[in-house]
Design an enzyme around this catalytic site. Sequence first.
Site, PDB file in Angstrom:
ATOM      1  N   ALA A 140       0.843  -1.194   0.000  1.00  9.99           N
ATOM      2  CA  ALA A 140       0.000   0.000   0.000  1.00  9.99           C
ATOM      3  C   ALA A 140       0.878   1.244   0.000  1.00  9.99           C
ATOM      4  O   ALA A 140       1.319   1.709   1.053  1.00  9.99           O
ATOM      5  CB  ALA A 140      -0.940  -0.011   1.205  1.00  9.99           C
ATOM      6  N   PRO A 144      -4.923   8.566  -2.983  1.00 10.67           N
ATOM      7  CA  PRO A 144      -5.772   9.298  -3.921  1.00 10.67           C
ATOM      8  C   PRO A 144      -5.059  10.471  -4.601  1.00 10.67           C
ATOM      9  O   PRO A 144      -5.308  10.767  -5.770  1.00 10.67           O
ATOM     10  CB  PRO A 144      -6.928   9.787  -3.042  1.00 10.67           C
ATOM     11  CG  PRO A 144      -7.013   8.766  -1.944  1.00 10.67           C
ATOM     12  CD  PRO A 144      -5.599   8.362  -1.681  1.00 10.67           C
ATOM     13  N   GLY A 147       0.111   9.036  -6.613  1.00  8.61           N
ATOM     14  CA  GLY A 147       0.305   7.779  -7.319  1.00  8.61           C
ATOM     15  C   GLY A 147       1.771   7.594  -7.628  1.00  8.61           C
ATOM     16  O   GLY A 147       2.568   7.198  -6.782  1.00  8.61           O
ATOM     17  N   SER A 148       2.164   7.928  -8.863  1.00  9.21           N
ATOM     18  CA  SER A 148       3.580   7.842  -9.224  1.00  9.21           C
ATOM     19  C   SER A 148       4.423   8.818  -8.414  1.00  9.21           C
ATOM     20  O   SER A 148       5.625   8.627  -8.259  1.00  9.21           O
ATOM     21  CB  SER A 148       3.744   8.124 -10.723  1.00  9.21           C
ATOM     22  OG  SER A 148       3.091   7.132 -11.486  1.00  9.21           O
ATOM     23  N   THR A 174      -3.896  -3.509  -5.182  1.00  9.86           N
ATOM     24  CA  THR A 174      -4.113  -4.861  -5.667  1.00  9.86           C
ATOM     25  C   THR A 174      -3.961  -5.852  -4.522  1.00  9.86           C
ATOM     26  O   THR A 174      -3.038  -5.743  -3.714  1.00  9.86           O
ATOM     27  CB  THR A 174      -3.113  -5.188  -6.788  1.00  9.86           C
ATOM     28  OG1 THR A 174      -3.276  -4.247  -7.839  1.00  9.86           O
ATOM     29  CG2 THR A 174      -3.356  -6.585  -7.339  1.00  9.86           C
ATOM     30  N   GLU A 259       9.549  -4.423  -9.780  1.00  2.60           N
ATOM     31  CA  GLU A 259       8.150  -4.337 -10.195  1.00  2.60           C
ATOM     32  C   GLU A 259       8.027  -4.009 -11.678  1.00  2.60           C
ATOM     33  O   GLU A 259       7.198  -4.589 -12.398  1.00  2.60           O
ATOM     34  CB  GLU A 259       7.439  -3.274  -9.354  1.00  2.60           C
ATOM     35  CG  GLU A 259       5.980  -3.063  -9.707  1.00  2.60           C
ATOM     36  CD  GLU A 259       5.295  -2.100  -8.761  1.00  2.60           C
ATOM     37  OE1 GLU A 259       4.263  -1.515  -9.162  1.00  2.60           O
ATOM     38  OE2 GLU A 259       5.777  -1.916  -7.618  1.00  2.60           O
ATOM     39  N   GLN A 353      -8.751  -5.491 -33.813  1.00  3.36           N
ATOM     40  CA  GLN A 353      -9.209  -5.046 -35.128  1.00  3.36           C
ATOM     41  C   GLN A 353      -9.265  -6.210 -36.113  1.00  3.36           C
ATOM     42  O   GLN A 353     -10.221  -6.351 -36.874  1.00  3.36           O
ATOM     43  CB  GLN A 353      -8.278  -3.956 -35.659  1.00  3.36           C
ATOM     44  CG  GLN A 353      -8.678  -3.347 -36.988  1.00  3.36           C
ATOM     45  CD  GLN A 353      -9.854  -2.396 -36.867  1.00  3.36           C
ATOM     46  OE1 GLN A 353     -10.237  -2.011 -35.756  1.00  3.36           O
ATOM     47  NE2 GLN A 353     -10.445  -2.020 -37.988  1.00  3.36           N
ATOM     48  N   HIS A 355      -9.780  -9.248 -35.456  1.00  3.64           N
ATOM     49  CA  HIS A 355     -10.868 -10.151 -35.092  1.00  3.64           C
ATOM     50  C   HIS A 355     -12.223  -9.641 -35.579  1.00  3.64           C
ATOM     51  O   HIS A 355     -13.214 -10.390 -35.534  1.00  3.64           O
ATOM     52  CB  HIS A 355     -10.923 -10.337 -33.575  1.00  3.64           C
ATOM     53  CG  HIS A 355     -10.028 -11.422 -33.050  1.00  3.64           C
ATOM     54  ND1 HIS A 355      -8.662 -11.281 -32.947  1.00  3.64           N
ATOM     55  CD2 HIS A 355     -10.308 -12.678 -32.601  1.00  3.64           C
ATOM     56  CE1 HIS A 355      -8.139 -12.386 -32.430  1.00  3.64           C
ATOM     57  NE2 HIS A 355      -9.113 -13.249 -32.228  1.00  3.64           N
ATOM     58  N   GLY A 356     -12.290  -8.385 -35.977  1.00  2.00           N
ATOM     59  CA  GLY A 356     -13.568  -7.833 -36.425  1.00  2.00           C
ATOM     60  C   GLY A 356     -14.597  -7.819 -35.304  1.00  2.00           C
ATOM     61  O   GLY A 356     -14.266  -7.606 -34.133  1.00  2.00           O
TER      62      GLY A 356
END
Length: 395
Positions: A140, A144, A147-148, A174, A259, A353, A355-356
């Site tokens: 952890a 909020p 972050g980076s 996570t 990581e 793309q 795979h349509g």
Amino acid sequence: MDTVEPVAREAPACLDHPAFRPEHVMLRDQLRRFVETEIKPVAAAWENKGSVPREVLRRMGALGFLGIRYEEAHGGAALDTLATAILAEELGRSTYGGFAITVLVHTDMASPHLANGGTEAQRARWMPGIIAGEIITAVAVTEPDAGSDVAGMRTSARRDGDDYLLNGTKMYITNGVLADLVFVAARTDPQAKGSRGISIFAVERGTPGFSVGRALDKQGWRSSDTAELVFDDCRVAAANRLGAENRGFYAIMRNFQNERIVLGAQAMGEAQAMIALALDWVRQRRAFGATLWEKQAIRQRLAMLSARVAAARQLVYHAAWLDSLGHDCTLQVSQVKALCGELVNEVAYACQQFHGGMGYLRESAIERMVRDARVQSIGGGATEVMLEEVAKRLG
């Protein structure tokens, strides 16, 4: 005397790194069999549930997959960073990013804080359970508003006798719901500026004042639980602090290297799987009197994507090799994170793309993988942050 011209043998599509030893090859073979037989047939159900069953992690622990880098005294295999990259790549090839990241956060993003910064008593207390899959871990750091930018951390830890009182909120964690043990970064010196004055604490599930604020609903990685964690006068024993007080930032930065190698390897495993799915599809799908594979534009696009993935994959293993030798490879690791996070998204877009309409249906693996890939350029260091790290070292 007649001479016989040597016949060149075609190389495998994905060459492994020259530094691989037999144990690396064996590990890859074992992981690939495990993923094919025990993960892919059942993992779709985990997407709907929103988490990976604990018994799966215990099974991985029993097979030795959760302690690849850790010391043998606690049940680990004492392998190197190349082995870590193999683990991440093979889990990425599973096509289930949520499963992959659940495992990799436990093995290579959270528990290394204990392995690298814990005392012998702390390691003896928790590492055997971590390696066995009985104790699931999370880390952890993110908040909020931080972050980076780890230096913007606001969560505090105030000394109170033999304990610390933790207060604050962590976001996008996570394994936050699943975890039995969370490694929490908090500011222990309120007067310190920026990255100074941060420490790391091992906080066990059920500790008074520690709660899961909410489980977060995500675009992708659906089988990975992600949570907001809340600390409200959470009393943690000083004996649960990892390493020296106010030195936690350096531990965070150290583990970011591992990581980012892991995330790069996972992304390249995903990219290889997406190209394989696309190849299978275009070879059977017919349009305008021929298969899509017979359309030059499509097969050349896939050929170029495969070349770029092969190149990026070699960069991942080069960075892992440098790290295993103890070199400062911040430049290479930052390149890995920036390049692989963007490339996997480019591969995902193209393969969907090709795979349509089928690629837009939830029943197709490529649709899931497109959603899973998006976070690769965000989590673990956004592309823009990584490019700044690269730019600082170009001079």
